[in-house]
Design a protein around this motif. Structure first.
Motif, mmCIF file in Angstrom:
data_model
loop_
_atom_site.group_PDB
_atom_site.id
_atom_site.type_symbol
_atom_site.label_atom_id
_atom_site.label_comp_id
_atom_site.label_asym_id
_atom_site.label_seq_id
_atom_site.Cartn_x
_atom_site.Cartn_y
_atom_site.Cartn_z
ATOM 1 N N UNK B 22 0.839 -1.220 0.000
ATOM 2 C CA UNK B 22 0.000 0.000 0.000
ATOM 3 C C UNK B 22 0.866 1.258 0.000
ATOM 4 N N UNK B 23 0.933 1.978 -1.117
ATOM 5 C CA UNK B 23 1.789 3.171 -1.163
ATOM 6 C C UNK B 23 1.194 4.379 -0.427
ATOM 7 N N UNK B 24 -0.122 4.377 -0.215
ATOM 8 C CA UNK B 24 -0.739 5.522 0.466
ATOM 9 C C UNK B 24 -0.529 5.414 1.972
ATOM 10 N N UNK B 25 0.130 6.412 2.532
ATOM 11 C CA UNK B 25 0.557 6.295 3.928
ATOM 12 C C UNK B 25 -0.613 6.138 4.900
ATOM 13 N N UNK B 26 -1.677 6.913 4.694
ATOM 14 C CA UNK B 26 -2.805 6.832 5.637
ATOM 15 C C UNK B 26 -3.478 5.463 5.555
ATOM 16 N N UNK B 34 -4.283 -2.267 12.466
ATOM 17 C CA UNK B 34 -5.096 -3.469 12.681
ATOM 18 C C UNK B 34 -4.242 -4.715 12.908
ATOM 19 N N UNK B 35 -3.092 -4.778 12.233
ATOM 20 C CA UNK B 35 -2.372 -6.057 12.193
ATOM 21 C C UNK B 35 -1.041 -6.073 12.933
ATOM 22 N N UNK B 36 -0.492 -4.904 13.277
ATOM 23 C CA UNK B 36 0.858 -4.861 13.826
ATOM 24 C C UNK B 36 0.848 -4.232 15.202
ATOM 25 N N UNK B 37 1.328 -4.965 16.213
ATOM 26 C CA UNK B 37 1.367 -4.383 17.548
ATOM 27 C C UNK B 37 2.320 -3.199 17.536
ATOM 28 N N UNK B 53 5.671 2.444 13.709
ATOM 29 C CA UNK B 53 5.997 3.565 12.818
ATOM 30 C C UNK B 53 7.309 3.305 12.092
ATOM 31 N N UNK B 54 8.221 2.583 12.731
ATOM 32 C CA UNK B 54 9.482 2.212 12.069
ATOM 33 C C UNK B 54 9.187 1.251 10.898
ATOM 34 N N UNK B 55 8.256 0.323 11.103
ATOM 35 C CA UNK B 55 7.878 -0.587 10.011
ATOM 36 C C UNK B 55 7.221 0.191 8.879
ATOM 37 N N UNK B 56 6.367 1.147 9.242
ATOM 38 C CA UNK B 56 5.733 1.978 8.205
ATOM 39 C C UNK B 56 6.791 2.687 7.358
ATOM 40 N N UNK B 62 10.696 0.994 0.879
ATOM 41 C CA UNK B 62 10.665 -0.120 -0.074
ATOM 42 C C UNK B 62 9.787 0.204 -1.274
ATOM 43 N N UNK B 63 8.565 0.711 -1.002
ATOM 44 C CA UNK B 63 7.636 0.995 -2.109
ATOM 45 C C UNK B 63 8.081 2.224 -2.901
ATOM 46 N N UNK B 64 8.805 3.154 -2.243
ATOM 47 C CA UNK B 64 9.369 4.280 -2.974
ATOM 48 C C UNK B 64 10.407 3.810 -3.986
ATOM 49 N N UNK B 65 11.190 2.817 -3.599
ATOM 50 C CA UNK B 65 12.227 2.277 -4.492
ATOM 51 C C UNK B 65 11.654 1.278 -5.487
ATOM 52 N N UNK B 66 10.482 0.700 -5.178
ATOM 53 C CA UNK B 66 9.864 -0.331 -6.021
ATOM 54 C C UNK B 66 8.390 -0.013 -6.257
#
Lengths: 119, 119
Positions: B22-26, B34-37, B53-56, B62-66
């Protein structure tokens, strides 16, 4: 990863699988002392063990029910950070074979501190 | 495992992979919530992230580069205790495909608290 590090992880996993294949309790405990941290946690779909002596009992029960069983490493060990993944085969005395995969974590002292098996 | 439990774990993993696609940040943050503690730890051979937030940020990089990359679940999810294993494929915009496997741990609140990826 250096060749030395790769070699030491392969030795660790092979000794761990040797422990799962060792019916002699003293020989098995000697292997587990090398490869399993005293507080290591083992989990697979059917069982769990908290600590080294609990794992020893689990293996004893498994080998008691499946005399002659042996575990062998299948293919290379994947490794990054302190995490490993490897595939194994379990050869039973009747000639049948079961395949599985273990996820593991290595503690700073070089012993396994967690194995989660899938089969 | 009940069909409900199986369904909820499949939803969890599919939403997690959707967050990685999902490239859209929001929209991505809504999925991750929902899925990540909030304190979940992510590790793969190339990167690591401590907390949601670090995972985000890792996914954003990753999605910026791909751009156009998407992750899809491959096959059934293995699950026992609070541990899961699943295989995935990453489809890149140039048509190439990368395969991998994730080991994961689910916290009592139903969110992922650990993913260790192998590819």
């Amino acid at each position: 990863m250096s060749p030395e590090e790769k070699g030491s992880i392969e030795r660790l996993v092979k000794r761990y699988l040797a422990a799962w294949s060792e019916p002699d309790r003293l020989a098995r405990m000697a292997l587990l002392a090398q490869v399993w941290r005293v507080d290591g946690i083992y989990t697979d779909p059917r069982s769990e063990a908290y600590g080294r002596s609990d794992l020893d009992e689990l293996i004893a029960g498994f080998l008691g029910a499946n005399p002659g069983a042996s575990f062998n490493l299948n293919g290379p060990i994947d490794h990054h950070h302190d995490h490993i993944r490897f595939f194994w085969s379990l050869n039973l005395a009747d000639g049948s074979e079961i395949s599985g995969m273990d996820y593991g974590e290595i503690s700073p002292d070089g012993r396994l501190v967690k194995i989660v098996g899938f089969f």
